[in-house]
Design a protein around this motif. Structure first.
Motif, PDB file in Angstrom:
ATOM      1  N   UNK A  93     -52.411   9.089  39.886  1.00  0.00           N
ATOM      2  CA  UNK A  93     -52.698   7.655  39.887  1.00  0.00           C
ATOM      3  C   UNK A  93     -51.633   6.852  40.625  1.00  0.00           C
ATOM      4  N   UNK A  94     -50.355   7.215  40.461  1.00  0.00           N
ATOM      5  CA  UNK A  94     -49.272   6.473  41.134  1.00  0.00           C
ATOM      6  C   UNK A  94     -49.421   6.553  42.651  1.00  0.00           C
ATOM      7  N   UNK A  95     -49.606   7.767  43.151  1.00  0.00           N
ATOM      8  CA  UNK A  95     -49.740   7.946  44.601  1.00  0.00           C
ATOM      9  C   UNK A  95     -51.016   7.287  45.111  1.00  0.00           C
ATOM     10  N   UNK A  96     -52.110   7.432  44.366  1.00  0.00           N
ATOM     11  CA  UNK A  96     -53.380   6.836  44.788  1.00  0.00           C
ATOM     12  C   UNK A  96     -53.258   5.314  44.832  1.00  0.00           C
ATOM     13  N   UNK A  97     -52.534   4.747  43.891  1.00  0.00           N
ATOM     14  CA  UNK A  97     -52.310   3.296  43.899  1.00  0.00           C
ATOM     15  C   UNK A  97     -51.559   2.871  45.159  1.00  0.00           C
ATOM     16  N   UNK A  98     -50.513   3.613  45.506  1.00  0.00           N
ATOM     17  CA  UNK A  98     -49.760   3.277  46.720  1.00  0.00           C
ATOM     18  C   UNK A  98     -50.612   3.463  47.970  1.00  0.00           C
ATOM     19  N   UNK A  99     -51.419   4.514  48.003  1.00  0.00           N
ATOM     20  CA  UNK A  99     -52.233   4.814  49.181  1.00  0.00           C
ATOM     21  C   UNK A  99     -53.357   3.801  49.388  1.00  0.00           C
ATOM     22  N   UNK A 100     -53.801   3.169  48.309  1.00  0.00           N
ATOM     23  CA  UNK A 100     -54.947   2.261  48.402  1.00  0.00           C
ATOM     24  C   UNK A 100     -54.585   0.797  48.228  1.00  0.00           C
ATOM     25  N   UNK A 101     -53.363   0.516  47.820  1.00  0.00           N
ATOM     26  CA  UNK A 101     -52.960  -0.871  47.624  1.00  0.00           C
ATOM     27  C   UNK A 101     -53.512  -1.489  46.350  1.00  0.00           C
ATOM     28  N   UNK A 102     -53.841  -0.639  45.392  1.00  0.00           N
ATOM     29  CA  UNK A 102     -54.376  -1.080  44.104  1.00  0.00           C
ATOM     30  C   UNK A 102     -53.312  -0.797  43.052  1.00  0.00           C
ATOM     31  N   UNK A 103     -53.260  -1.592  42.004  1.00  0.00           N
ATOM     32  CA  UNK A 103     -52.259  -1.361  40.961  1.00  0.00           C
ATOM     33  C   UNK A 103     -52.535  -0.040  40.240  1.00  0.00           C
ATOM     34  N   UNK A 104     -51.480   0.546  39.694  1.00  0.00           N
ATOM     35  CA  UNK A 104     -51.608   1.814  38.965  1.00  0.00           C
ATOM     36  C   UNK A 104     -52.560   1.646  37.785  1.00  0.00           C
ATOM     37  N   UNK A 105     -52.455   0.520  37.072  1.00  0.00           N
ATOM     38  CA  UNK A 105     -53.339   0.288  35.923  1.00  0.00           C
ATOM     39  C   UNK A 105     -54.804   0.231  36.347  1.00  0.00           C
ATOM     40  N   UNK A 106     -55.063  -0.427  37.480  1.00  0.00           N
ATOM     41  CA  UNK A 106     -56.442  -0.528  37.952  1.00  0.00           C
ATOM     42  C   UNK A 106     -56.953   0.832  38.417  1.00  0.00           C
ATOM     43  N   UNK A 107     -56.120   1.589  39.122  1.00  0.00           N
ATOM     44  CA  UNK A 107     -56.519   2.938  39.541  1.00  0.00           C
ATOM     45  C   UNK A 107     -56.861   3.772  38.317  1.00  0.00           C
ATOM     46  N   UNK A 108     -56.015   3.739  37.301  1.00  0.00           N
ATOM     47  CA  UNK A 108     -56.258   4.526  36.092  1.00  0.00           C
ATOM     48  C   UNK A 108     -57.586   4.134  35.446  1.00  0.00           C
TER      49      UNK A 108
END
Length: 99
Positions: A55-70
């Motif tokens: 989730x942390x990496x996906x958040x950085x890769x997509x520009x979305x917050x970690x909480x929203x990715x989760x």
């Protein structure tokens, strides 16, 4: 090196009941994941440089917050939009089947 394009079937995308049942935000994140998985080894798996994308990496890769990715990944998981290997790696059934 992966191909500069991938097969995409709009009718199948729009007809996938699991995807239709989630929010447009979750579908958008899943499309980002598909693009990452197109570049991944093995093909169709949510991996980067041989490691699962969390989730942390996906958040950085997509520009979305970690909480929203989760939250969005949980929404996709609950709907059955993706599968997970025994090792816990998310993958696209369609991409792996087509490859």
């Amino acid at each position: 090196m992966s191909a500069p394009w991938m097969k995409f079937y709009p009718r199948d995308w729009r007809g996938d009941q699991a995807l239709r049942s989630v929010s447009v935000a979750a579908r958008g994140l899943w499309m980002e994941c598909l693009c990452i998985m197109h570049e991944a080894r093995p093909y169709g798996h949510l991996m980067l440089n041989g490691n699962p994308v969390g989730d942390d990496a996906l958040a950085r890769m997509t520009g979305v917050s970690v909480d929203e990715v989760a939250a969005l990944m949980a929404e996709l998981r609950q709907a059955g939009a993706f599968s997970v290997t025994r090792e816990g790696v998310i993958f696209s059934r369609r991409m792996t089947k087509d490859h």
